[in-house]
Design an enzyme around this catalytic site. Sequence first.
Site, short mmCIF file in Angstrom:
data_model
loop_
_atom_site.label_atom_id
_atom_site.label_comp_id
_atom_site.label_asym_id
_atom_site.label_seq_id
_atom_site.Cartn_x
_atom_site.Cartn_y
_atom_site.Cartn_z
N HIS A 1 0.83 -1.21 0.00
CA HIS A 1 0.00 0.00 0.00
C HIS A 1 0.86 1.26 0.00
O HIS A 1 1.89 1.31 0.68
CB HIS A 1 -0.88 0.05 1.25
CG HIS A 1 -2.05 -0.86 1.24
ND1 HIS A 1 -1.95 -2.21 1.38
CD2 HIS A 1 -3.37 -0.59 1.09
CE1 HIS A 1 -3.17 -2.75 1.33
NE2 HIS A 1 -4.04 -1.79 1.16
N ASN B 1 8.49 -4.07 3.27
CA ASN B 1 7.13 -3.63 3.56
C ASN B 1 6.75 -3.85 5.04
O ASN B 1 6.18 -2.98 5.67
CB ASN B 1 6.15 -4.40 2.66
CG ASN B 1 4.74 -3.87 2.72
OD1 ASN B 1 4.51 -2.73 3.13
ND2 ASN B 1 3.78 -4.68 2.30
#
EC number: 3.1.30.-
Length: 269
Positions: A121, A152
């Site tokens: 994201h 991430n």
Amino acid sequence: MSKKTKYTLLSLIIVFAVYGYEHFLKVEEQAEVVGDGKEVKNNTNEYFLPTSTTGQIVHHEGYSLSYSEPHEQAEWVAYELKKSDLSNSNFKRPYFEIDAAVKTGAANWRNYKNSGYDRGHLCPAADRKYSQAAHDETFLTSNITPQEHAFNSGIWNTLEQKVRYWANKYDGVFVVTGGVLSGNMKTIGDESVAVPNQFYKVLIDINSGKVKMIAFLMPHENVSKPLYEFVVSVDSIEKLTGIDFFSQLEDTLENKLEASSSYKEWSFK
DNA sequence: CTGTGAGAC
DNA sequence: GTCTCACAG
């Protein structure tokens, strides 16, 4: 009926026809385009949108973005993270969806399948937990970039948590984030989604007294260093990406803040 | 928090 | 495609 009366009636009919078109049909058109990504929505502070180098800016309810078709991802995603946006609600993760508001065609999520990369994201799901709709909207592929899982879930995740900490501490921050889409990049999937070699995040706080900025530039790897080691000037991100941030500020102030790579105004507790 | 993948329907 | 469950950093 006199000739004059006929003309008067005819005039009235024309006037009402035009009026009806303007005020009813067009209103209907407008109603239909809601959700097509063209309008700035509630939770996007239009004032601080960066420039687009691609010419394709898309607005959603909870964030805006500039889509780069050649790289099949956003060059930036921008949103205001209000203190009141922070929430403990625990929504189930939805499926990723192709963003229909991207007219050139946003990336298909299948590009990421078995690629070895996360669907990372840009606007984190945890930043849009004030409603199920806002949360689910972050799973549009226009908000997604290929990221190594270690990165991430590692240093990038740590930075995202720090942003939420600051949003709480400083009564909201405005966030711009993306991958640096330049140089030689690996690609994944049939649509050749580019894998950025670096990621950046730029913040501005206008709610807790003196206006302050901070910018981070991270290599796409889970380096184990403290966050402040990745602080750079906003100017350096602009030079790297060609994007102009916070141009809405008065020039003298903008120049001063964007040239600085000091983080002394930001608490790294 | 950040994610992936398998198996059933 | 949808949904649940298990698993990993």
